[in-house]
Design a protein around this motif. Sequence first.
Motif, PDB file in Angstrom:
ATOM      1  N   GLU A  72      36.606   5.062 -25.304  1.00 37.00           N
ATOM      2  CA  GLU A  72      36.074   6.420 -25.414  1.00 37.00           C
ATOM      3  C   GLU A  72      34.863   6.606 -24.505  1.00 37.00           C
ATOM      4  N   PHE A  73      34.628   7.853 -24.116  1.00 35.48           N
ATOM      5  CA  PHE A  73      33.413   8.190 -23.389  1.00 35.48           C
ATOM      6  C   PHE A  73      32.223   8.110 -24.341  1.00 35.48           C
ATOM      7  N   PRO A  74      31.015   7.896 -23.813  1.00 32.20           N
ATOM      8  CA  PRO A  74      29.834   8.018 -24.672  1.00 32.20           C
ATOM      9  C   PRO A  74      29.760   9.441 -25.226  1.00 32.20           C
ATOM     10  N   PRO A  75      29.156   9.647 -26.387  1.00 30.67           N
ATOM     11  CA  PRO A  75      29.106  10.992 -26.973  1.00 30.67           C
ATOM     12  C   PRO A  75      28.551  12.030 -25.993  1.00 30.67           C
ATOM     13  N   GLY A  76      29.323  13.094 -25.784  1.00 30.33           N
ATOM     14  CA  GLY A  76      28.875  14.193 -24.938  1.00 30.33           C
ATOM     15  C   GLY A  76      28.830  13.906 -23.463  1.00 30.33           C
ATOM     16  N   GLU A  77      29.437  12.828 -23.035  1.00 26.72           N
ATOM     17  CA  GLU A  77      29.316  12.434 -21.630  1.00 26.72           C
ATOM     18  C   GLU A  77      30.653  11.928 -21.087  1.00 26.72           C
ATOM     19  N   MET A  78      31.110  12.484 -19.978  1.00 26.41           N
ATOM     20  CA  MET A  78      32.313  11.993 -19.324  1.00 26.41           C
ATOM     21  C   MET A  78      31.888  11.081 -18.180  1.00 26.41           C
ATOM     22  N   ASN A  79      31.864   9.799 -18.450  1.00 24.10           N
ATOM     23  CA  ASN A  79      31.406   8.820 -17.465  1.00 24.10           C
ATOM     24  C   ASN A  79      32.296   7.590 -17.575  1.00 24.10           C
ATOM     25  N   GLY A  80      33.181   7.413 -16.595  1.00 22.14           N
ATOM     26  CA  GLY A  80      34.126   6.301 -16.616  1.00 22.14           C
ATOM     27  C   GLY A  80      33.494   4.947 -16.453  1.00 22.14           C
ATOM     28  N   GLY A 329      28.335  11.158  -9.014  1.00 23.14           N
ATOM     29  CA  GLY A 329      28.791  10.856 -10.374  1.00 23.14           C
ATOM     30  C   GLY A 329      30.122  10.150 -10.420  1.00 23.14           C
ATOM     31  N   TYR A 330      30.862  10.150  -9.302  1.00 25.85           N
ATOM     32  CA  TYR A 330      32.140   9.444  -9.244  1.00 25.85           C
ATOM     33  C   TYR A 330      31.898   7.987  -8.845  1.00 25.85           C
ATOM     34  N   THR A 331      32.741   7.085  -9.361  1.00 23.43           N
ATOM     35  CA  THR A 331      32.643   5.686  -8.985  1.00 23.43           C
ATOM     36  C   THR A 331      32.919   5.543  -7.498  1.00 23.43           C
ATOM     37  N   GLY A 332      31.948   5.010  -6.758  1.00 26.16           N
ATOM     38  CA  GLY A 332      32.105   4.826  -5.319  1.00 26.16           C
ATOM     39  C   GLY A 332      31.359   5.845  -4.483  1.00 26.16           C
ATOM     40  N   HIS A 333      30.672   6.796  -5.124  1.00 29.13           N
ATOM     41  CA  HIS A 333      29.926   7.806  -4.362  1.00 29.13           C
ATOM     42  C   HIS A 333      28.916   7.132  -3.437  1.00 29.13           C
ATOM     43  N   GLU A 334      28.856   7.589  -2.206  1.00 28.22           N
ATOM     44  CA  GLU A 334      27.950   7.032  -1.193  1.00 28.22           C
ATOM     45  C   GLU A 334      27.072   8.151  -0.639  1.00 28.22           C
ATOM     46  N   ASP A 335      25.776   7.958  -0.744  1.00 28.18           N
ATOM     47  CA  ASP A 335      24.840   8.978  -0.251  1.00 28.18           C
ATOM     48  C   ASP A 335      24.339   8.675   1.158  1.00 28.18           C
ATOM     49  N   ASN A 336      24.499   7.434   1.597  1.00 25.83           N
ATOM     50  CA  ASN A 336      24.012   7.029   2.913  1.00 25.83           C
ATOM     51  C   ASN A 336      25.060   7.346   3.988  1.00 25.83           C
ATOM     52  N   ILE A 337      25.147   8.633   4.316  1.00 27.12           N
ATOM     53  CA  ILE A 337      26.142   9.119   5.269  1.00 27.12           C
ATOM     54  C   ILE A 337      25.460  10.005   6.308  1.00 27.12           C
ATOM     55  N   THR A 338      26.198  10.366   7.359  1.00 29.21           N
ATOM     56  CA  THR A 338      25.699  11.344   8.323  1.00 29.21           C
ATOM     57  C   THR A 338      25.576  12.696   7.636  1.00 29.21           C
ATOM     58  N   LYS A 339      24.384  13.284   7.731  1.00 31.59           N
ATOM     59  CA  LYS A 339      24.165  14.589   7.125  1.00 31.59           C
ATOM     60  C   LYS A 339      23.811  15.600   8.212  1.00 31.59           C
ATOM     61  N   TYR A 340      24.094  16.851   7.914  1.00 31.07           N
ATOM     62  CA  TYR A 340      23.883  17.919   8.882  1.00 31.07           C
ATOM     63  C   TYR A 340      22.927  18.944   8.284  1.00 31.07           C
ATOM     64  N   PRO A 341      21.619  18.735   8.481  1.00 32.61           N
ATOM     65  CA  PRO A 341      20.645  19.665   7.901  1.00 32.61           C
ATOM     66  C   PRO A 341      20.790  21.060   8.503  1.00 32.61           C
ATOM     67  N   TYR A 342      20.400  22.035   7.715  1.00 33.80           N
ATOM     68  CA  TYR A 342      20.466  23.427   8.174  1.00 33.80           C
ATOM     69  C   TYR A 342      19.595  23.585   9.417  1.00 33.80           C
ATOM     70  N   ASP A 343      20.220  23.866  10.556  1.00 40.40           N
ATOM     71  CA  ASP A 343      19.529  23.914  11.850  1.00 40.40           C
ATOM     72  C   ASP A 343      20.320  24.820  12.789  1.00 40.40           C
TER      73      ASP A 343
END
Length: 528
Positions: A72-80, A329-343
């Motif tokens: 089961e998920f923790p109470p009130g939380e959908m986190n695999g 929030g997904y398993t495997g999410h990667e934040d260290n990627i090429t980003k395109y700031p508003y420019d």
Amino acid sequence: MFNKKLIFGAMCATLAVALIQHPSVAQAQKLASEQVVRFGMAFNDIATLDPHVSVGSSETPVVLEIYEGLVEFPPGEMNGDRLRPGLAERWEVSPDKTQWTFYLRKGVQWHKGYGEFTAADVKFSVERVLSEKFGSPFRKTLQNVERVDIVNPYKVGIVLKQPDPAFIQLMAGYQAGFIVSKKALEDNQDPKLSPVGTGPFIMGDYKPRQSVTLVRNDSYWRGKPVVERIVYQFMPEASTRELALKSGEVDAIGIQAKQDIVDRLRKGGFAVDLTAPANMFAVYINTTKKPLDDVRVRRALAHATSRENLIQFLGKDLAKPEYSALPSGYTGHEDNITKYPYDLARAKALLKEAGLPNGFSMDVNMSNSNIYLPPMQVLQEQWKKIGVNVELKVVDHPTYHRLIRQDANPVVLYGAFRYPMTGQLYFDQFYAGPASIGKPTAITNFMHYGDTMPGVDDLLAKATFNPNGAEQVKLWGEVQKKVARDAVSIPLYTQYYAMARAKNLDLGFVQKSFSFYRVSEKTRLLER
């Protein structure tokens, strides 16, 4: 010298104030005399409460109170990644991640006198979902299952065709993971409107287009619930639901994710809960359409997109920015990627490099849905600043879905939530070559990524059925980095689900996930 009596007295006074201000602490407030929780539902009815068939948003809250999974998920939380024991007390997996063994909880009773839950019910449930004749919409979810072996009444083994470190997520009490009673179904107990589960609440009355009532399961294995009954009242009109909440006719409602509604209800003294995971919205760029086949043009669009502006439009509390192809929030999410700031200057320079100093124009079919059309209109204005003129052709929502699957759009705005929340499913549906629109295996690869240009299929092949979970996550990270470099999509934001409740409805946990309120054995109504 310190006056110990004064200090002690001050501490007691402070504690007393804290207990009054925080009713969930040490039962500070009395329970309401009537423990009946009433929900105002944004729907006009239900179709079925059979957990292996139901796909309706109106039915899911009810199903989750009746049925359970091995985990089961923790109470009130959908986190695999934070699953806890459910109908299984514990589980083991072989080193190659193909054999999963579940040790079942003893003494769990089925509703309505159908006896004890055993391994036979697990085998029956999994095979029911897998049955081609039965035709569950979740059949594909368990397609990797080779067989289910009953070792003894309280021990069951599930053998997979290929390794899957994340298989445990599929055994959660959700969709394909729900366990049903073998005896009840063989006894022709109708699962559509007379379901038999093991959960904290039992099916009571159903009044078509009016309400569904659940009653307390006094012998629930986690403990007797405080709430005696749950009444789900069908109220499709948003204004009707809000009035019902304010008058006390219902205790909680689903609300539109709009800032003015959230602010109004908060000022009115109601608790508002904003939850995720929810739909992540992104722009998918069709690389078969010129000039979008040029990476400089795609990067220009990315630099001309202001997530901050979009979120301000949606409501400052109602969305969070997303940058990666895999939602946070997904398993495997990667934040260290090429980003395109508003420019805008950089965006214009890229268009000039691509031979488009004056920009270009494109016709875009767009849904008339209030979830899709307004943000697309914001993007239309943003891109106009770099000379990209978007002519919107507004159609109804079903027509929009048909057209985007006929390859009619140069760009596609699409919001999605997928379970299990891993990189594999999300990438298989949106970025894998076989999922490209127009193919027999098409799903939602609107970009033709992997066909018009090298995609991520080799990385996904290495990740698929990889028994090493850490290596799998690393490969999903590489997928996200490549997608970002190629700029075939522009992740925008996750828009939260929104709901409101009377403050005397003490859930017993923090509602972090789901688009509706959950009720646990600890949920209670306090005196107003």
